[in-house]
Write an enzyme that holds these catalytic residues in place. Structure first.
Site, short mmCIF file in Angstrom:
data_model
loop_
_atom_site.label_atom_id
_atom_site.label_comp_id
_atom_site.label_asym_id
_atom_site.label_seq_id
_atom_site.Cartn_x
_atom_site.Cartn_y
_atom_site.Cartn_z
N GLU A 82 0.85 -1.19 0.00
CA GLU A 82 0.00 0.00 0.00
C GLU A 82 0.89 1.25 0.00
OE1 GLU A 82 -1.97 0.69 3.72
OE2 GLU A 82 -3.63 1.78 2.80
N LYS A 182 -10.16 0.62 -0.76
CA LYS A 182 -10.03 0.38 0.69
C LYS A 182 -11.27 0.86 1.44
CE LYS A 182 -6.71 1.14 4.47
NZ LYS A 182 -5.51 1.95 4.83
N CYS A 215 -4.38 -3.35 4.30
CA CYS A 215 -3.92 -2.83 5.59
C CYS A 215 -4.93 -2.97 6.74
CB CYS A 215 -3.48 -1.38 5.43
SG CYS A 215 -2.39 -0.81 6.76
#
Ligand SMILES: *[C@@H]1O[C@H](CO)[C@@H](O)[C@H](O)[C@H]1NC(C)=O
Ligand SMILES: *[C@@H]1O[C@H](CO)[C@@H](O)[C@H](O)[C@H]1NC(C)=O
Ligand SMILES: *[C@@H]1O[C@H](CO)[C@@H](O)[C@H](O)[C@H]1NC(C)=O
Ligand SMILES: *[C@@H]1O[C@H](CO)[C@@H](O)[C@H](O)[C@H]1NC(C)=O
Ligand SMILES: *[C@@H]1O[C@H](CO)[C@@H](O)[C@H](O)[C@H]1NC(C)=O
Length: 519
Positions: A82, A182, A215
């Site tokens: 990321e 995300k 993440c």
């Protein structure tokens, strides 16, 4: 191909495996790259698209070298972290020149390398697509993307566009197979959350279907858990920019626990910025992993490993439960062949906890419990004072139990901690945790501090009556290395983890439960 390969000694075994034919022996070769990204020196300043492309181009040059190196070692898929291309610390407006446009409809239909003229502002995804195509490798990377919207749309931001933190998956022919935006942003004011969580999947000929998320998503039900359960996934790609936090949330520690808990392979690529606490990538299977964690040196690191396509179910079956039964029974004061109910054993332990125990030497009275802050949460602890013993500590509706025997005695302080509550610092999420940790020093107040080295070897069984089925088993050893439990799993509404003889000094052994409904 083979000639290049033979020059690299570490590649010898991989070449042999790959030459047998991709996927035929039930294995595939994966690569992840931990990247030290070249960052903008002034991320809050607005620059031209051309300057943004120039900076990102320097990161993409490194990606290109790594894709080539991975392909030469036989890798069929490579994953990048990321924020690896554009960096971080942008504002909503200063990141704009770094954003590519990505069409979200018709997945698999667009080949950015072959059809660059179809859309404007797609320079980054074009380069990624060409790397995949030229090296005939599946490629997953993270970039910033933009999506224009009509201001009268209810969710459309005032500047007339959505900005997303996006993963792209490109096929070995360069086609854009899937995008993932995300969902659980981590204080990223530059980006918007998509209206609905993306369930992003792509198919490969060597390992079936992969799912992806990013993440902080790893701590939440949507989309990570729902995706894995809904599609029964066995392969996950996971770009991340994770700041390590010991004792329970170091990158490699949690990535391994996630792989084990959900019985999936994870290809996890982290950013490498030791000064920000960012390192920790790996290729994980539920029972074995290939990891990189390095706080000392700078530069990136390519990991290539061959792993089985199908994940072997961790031994949570009857056989291991039988062994639990024997071990626990052996530790009970009375054991009769007719009663094999472990609940009975627990009760006996509880009764003896305050008084004299036949077993625990130096346990004339139960050790005192105390409070200490661990990762911003108020844990209740009891210390491991004796050479061996049986401990119990409770908070709210969670009780944690530990049977232990120190195999290598040291003067280090260890404690068993419990927390059952809503974590509210740097994100809000409900945690139920039982954790055996090495304390930072010899006083109680140091329990919960970040420690990276340990020498004590402790044989233990750790269990707790968690209210959530989502338990991440953590087992971290000295120098941020990983070990694997001998046994783990559910029995009589308690989750167990046991380990005899870790390969290095024990830092953390924990049952980290996430009670998603209570977030
Ligand atoms: C980004 O922000 C972090 C703190 O949030 C800071 O420590 C770091 O120096 C910043 N990096 C850059 C490149 O500005
Ligand atoms: C790309 O941008 C140029 C200049 O603004 C414009 O003329 C062209 O129509 C655009 N192409 C596409 C495919 O949107
Ligand atoms: C931790 O929790 C206990 C029990 O609720 C309380 O007495 C103690 O003050 C708390 N400690 C801190 C630092 O909040
Ligand atoms: C866990 O065990 C403790 C002690 O026996 C009990 O008080 C508590 O209610 C149990 N929690 C659950 C969720 O069953
Ligand atoms: C742990 O393993 C060692 C070496 O195999 C053995 O000697 C010891 O008895 C074991 N301890 C327990 C508690 O099973």
């Amino acid at each position: 191909m083979v000639a290049v390969c033979w020059k690299l000694p570490i590649c010898f075994l991989l070449c042999q495996a790959v030459s047998g034919g991709a996927g035929r022996d039930g294995h595939y070769v994966a690569a992840v790259y931990e990247h030290e990204s070249i960052l903008s020196p002034a991320p809050a300043a607005r620059v031209e698209r051309r300057a943004a492309l120039q900076l990102m181009g320097r990161n993409l040059d490194i990606y290109e070298q790594q894709v080539l190196a991975a392909a030469r070692q036989g890798a069929q898929i490579i994953v990048f972290p990321e924020d690896g291309i554009h960096g971080f610390n942008f504002t909503r407006s200063s990141i704009y020149p770094y954003l590519d446009f990505i069409p979200y409809s018709h997945p698999g239909k667009w080949n950015p390398c072959r059809e660059p003229y179809l859309y404007n502002d797609t320079e980054v995804v074009q380069r990624l697509s060409c790397m995949a195509l030229q090296n005939k490798i599946f490629l997953v990377a993270n970039l910033g993307t933009k999506q224009p919207c009509e201001r009268r749309e209810p969710r459309c931001p005032p500047d007339g566009r959505f900005q997303f933190n996006t993963n792209v998956a490109l096929g070995a022919d360069g086609a854009l197979l899937a995008t993932y935006r995300k969902h659980n942003l981590y204080f990223e004011s530059a980006f918007d959350t998509p209206a609905q969580p993306d369930h992003a999947l792509f198919d490969t000929p060597f390992a079936g279907t992969f799912g992806m998320f990013t993440c902080f998503d790893i701590l939440f039900y949507e989309p990570a858990v729902s995706l894995i359960r809904q599609y029964n996934l066995k392969q996950i790609v996971y770009p991340t920019a994770w700041m390590n936090q010991l004792p329970l949330l170091s990158a490699v520690e949690f990535q391994q626990a996630f792989s084990t808990a959900f019985n999936v392979n994870i290809l996890a690529a982290n950013i490498h910025h030791p000064t920000l606490g960012m390192t920790g990538s790996g290729i994980y299977t539920p029972v074995k992993s290939f990891i990189y964690h390095n706080m000392e040196s700078y530069g990136g690191k390519l990991i290539v490993a061959e792993i089985p396509v199908t994940t072997a179910d961790y031994k949570t079956n009857l056989e291991s439960n039988e062994r639990f039964r024997e071990n626990l029974h052996g530790s009970c004061r009375t054991s009769t062949s007719t009663s094999l109910d472990d609940e009975v054993c627990f009760k006996e332990q509880e009764e003896t906890a305050g008084g004299v125990s036949e077993k625990g030497e130096g346990k004339e009275q139960s050790p005192p419990s105390f409070y200490a802050e661990m990762m911003y949460d108020n844990f209740t602890f009891v210390p491991l004072w004796g050479e061996k013993g049986e401990l119990q500590v409770c908070a709210n509706s969670l009780c944690c139990y530990l049977n232990y025997q120190k195999a290598v005695l040291t003067d280090e302080l260890y404690a068993l901690g419990v927390f059952d509550g809503l974590h509210t610092v740097h994100g809000t999420y409900y945690v139920q945790a039982c954790a055996l940790v090495k304390c930072g020093g010899l006083s109680f107040s140091t329990c919960g501090q970040e420690v990276t080295d340990a020498t004590a070897l402790i044989d233990f069984q750790l269990w707790g009556n968690m209210s959530t089925p989502y338990i991440f088993p953590l087992l971290l050893t000295s120098g941020i290395t990983l070990d694997f439990a001998d046994h783990m799993g559910w029995k009589n509404n308690h989750y167990f983890l046991s380990k005899n003889r870790t390969s290095a000094g024990l830092l953390t052994a924990a049952l980290y439960g996430r009670w998603y409904e209570k977030d």
